[in-house]
Design a protein around this motif. Structure first.
Motif, PDB file in Angstrom:
ATOM      1  N   ALA A 195      -7.019   7.905   2.311  1.00 48.57           N
ATOM      2  CA  ALA A 195      -8.105   7.715   1.331  1.00 48.57           C
ATOM      3  C   ALA A 195      -8.727   6.379   1.470  1.00 48.57           C
ATOM      4  CB  ALA A 195      -7.450   8.150  -0.170  1.00 48.57           C
ATOM      5  N   HIS A 196      -8.104   5.466   1.398  1.00 45.95           N
ATOM      6  CA  HIS A 196      -8.495   4.096   1.559  1.00 45.95           C
ATOM      7  C   HIS A 196      -9.489   3.970   2.555  1.00 45.95           C
ATOM      8  CE1 HIS A 196      -8.855   0.293  -0.286  1.00 45.95           C
ATOM      9  NE2 HIS A 196      -7.365  -0.079  -0.488  1.00 45.95           N
ATOM     10  N   ASN A 202     -17.886   8.397  -3.872  1.00 47.51           N
ATOM     11  CA  ASN A 202     -17.621   9.513  -4.684  1.00 47.51           C
ATOM     12  C   ASN A 202     -17.313  10.668  -3.761  1.00 47.51           C
ATOM     13  OD1 ASN A 202     -17.478  11.203  -7.583  1.00 47.51           O
ATOM     14  ND2 ASN A 202     -18.519  12.356  -6.156  1.00 47.51           N
ATOM     15  N   PHE A 238      -4.708  13.267  -8.434  1.00 43.89           N
ATOM     16  CA  PHE A 238      -6.159  13.794  -7.960  1.00 43.89           C
ATOM     17  C   PHE A 238      -5.976  15.268  -7.396  1.00 43.89           C
ATOM     18  CE2 PHE A 238      -5.931   9.111  -7.078  1.00 43.89           C
ATOM     19  CZ  PHE A 238      -6.441   8.746  -8.328  1.00 43.89           C
ATOM     20  N   GLY A 254      -9.708   1.580  -4.947  1.00 49.52           N
ATOM     21  CA  GLY A 254     -10.731   1.951  -5.591  1.00 49.52           C
ATOM     22  C   GLY A 254     -11.788   1.077  -5.836  1.00 49.52           C
ATOM     23  N   THR A 272     -12.886   5.621   2.371  1.00 53.35           N
ATOM     24  CA  THR A 272     -13.905   5.004   1.416  1.00 53.35           C
ATOM     25  C   THR A 272     -14.611   3.767   2.242  1.00 53.35           C
ATOM     26  OG1 THR A 272     -12.548   5.904  -0.354  1.00 53.35           O
ATOM     27  CG2 THR A 272     -14.206   3.946  -1.032  1.00 53.35           C
ATOM     28  N   PHE A 309     -14.286  10.255  -1.788  1.00 54.72           N
ATOM     29  CA  PHE A 309     -12.960  10.772  -2.386  1.00 54.72           C
ATOM     30  C   PHE A 309     -12.883  12.334  -2.658  1.00 54.72           C
ATOM     31  CE2 PHE A 309     -10.940  11.366  -6.821  1.00 54.72           C
ATOM     32  CZ  PHE A 309      -9.985  10.401  -6.527  1.00 54.72           C
TER      33      PHE A 309
END
Length: 318
Positions: A227-228, A173, A76, A139, A231, A176
């Motif tokens: 990141a987790h 999104n 990423f 995700g 989100t 992210f």
């Protein structure tokens, strides 16, 4: 929209569309509705055609001429440069830098994860180990089931469901995009790197462990922020604002077979995700807190500016 992303699934998608249209009586309204749906999809596809997501990955591993470095390229690396939906840019909510390696905050958090996030930790409880492994799962598949449960609990109709899914997807999104902008901007080391190289910091309070391993395999991208965490906080903020409390909800995970995690508060779900990344040995506590703060801002911005309800649109300008 789905065909543009998954053309190999055309037979299944065509069958699902046909099935969903069968109960609707033929006529001009049906024809017009199908046409409007296709036009909306084409406009969204056109809107995102040059969003930067197709750019070639150009990450350059740091090395010296002739020296070996691991050859798996991090994930990423271009995500932070893609066009967001609601933010002005990927850097809109970029946080300040991680703490200095001689600071009290760094000392506290790296020592915490060295002890509780180790594969051989003697202080991590069995419950914490289970939760850490559960959230190896990441995700949209981790939060879309929660969105579905919220919509079902509130008895939402098709249009309200579409709006809720759109808002959570937009927030997810942009979270992210924001987190990977920050990750590759700061390029901060993961615990496995920091702990095995702790002697490089000249911080006597953070001992080196030459063979330290985290509970799971560290994700292949820089550490800061989490990141987790960003989100889950973004999704929780959208749901709390649009839906509010909706009773007990739950999630299962392929990385913890037979385990079901349950909550009655969205805040508890978001906090669990953050703690899990510490117990897994992936993220420092300061990184989880920063990630959640960013996610809350993105979730709030999404609800305030996108797909506003009829009541909100009718509010007088101030």
């Amino acid at each position: 929209m789905l065909l543009s992303l998954y053309p190999d699934l055309k037979p299944e998608l065509d069958a699902a569309l046909t099935s969903s249209l069968v109960p609707i009586a033929d006529g001009e309204s049906k024809i017009a509705g199908i046409g409007l749906g296709k036009e909306a999809a084409m406009q969204i596809i056109a809107l995102r055609e040059n969003d930067g997501s197709a750019a070639l990955e150009t990450y350059r591993p740091l090395t010296t001429a002739g020296a070996y470095v691991p050859t798996t390229v991090p994930l990423f690396s271009i995500a932070g440069a893609t066009t967001p939906w609601v933010m002005t840019s990927g850097s809109q909510y970029r946080p300040g830098p991680p703490p200095a390696l001689g600071s009290e905050l760094w000392t506290r958090d790296v020592n915490e994860i060295r002890e509780v996030g180790s594969r051989t930790s003697v202080i991590r409880t069995p419950e914490q180990t289970t939760v850490g492994r559960f959230w190896f799962f990441v995700g949209a598949r981790t939060y879309n089931p929660i969105v579905r449960q919220a919509a079902t609990a509130k008895g939402m109709d098709l249009v309200d469901c579409a709006r809720l899914y759109a808002l959570t997807s937009i927030a997810g999104n942009d979270a992210f995009v924001a987190v990977f902008d920050a990750k590759y901007h700061y390029n901060f080391w993961r615990p496995i790197t920091a702990i095995r190289n702790a002697d490089l910091t000249s911080n006597a309070a953070t001992p080196r462990d030459a063979s330290w391993l985290p509970l799971g395999d560290t994700p292949m991208h820089p550490e800061y922020p989490c990141a987790h965490c960003i989100t889950s906080a973004a999704i929780s903020t959208v749901l709390q604002t649009i839906v509010g409390d909706f009773g007990e909800f739950s999630v299962t995970s392929p990385t913890a077979p037979g385990v079901t995690r349950k909550w009655t508060r969205l805040q508890d779900y978001s906090d669990e995700v953050s703690n899990a990344r510490i117990w897994a040995g992936f993220h420092y506590r300061f990184s989880t807190e920063i990630g959640k703060e960013m996610g809350r801002k993105i979730g709030a911005l999404t609800v305030a500016t996108q797909l506003r309800g009829v009541e909100a649109m009718a509010e007088p300008r101030r």
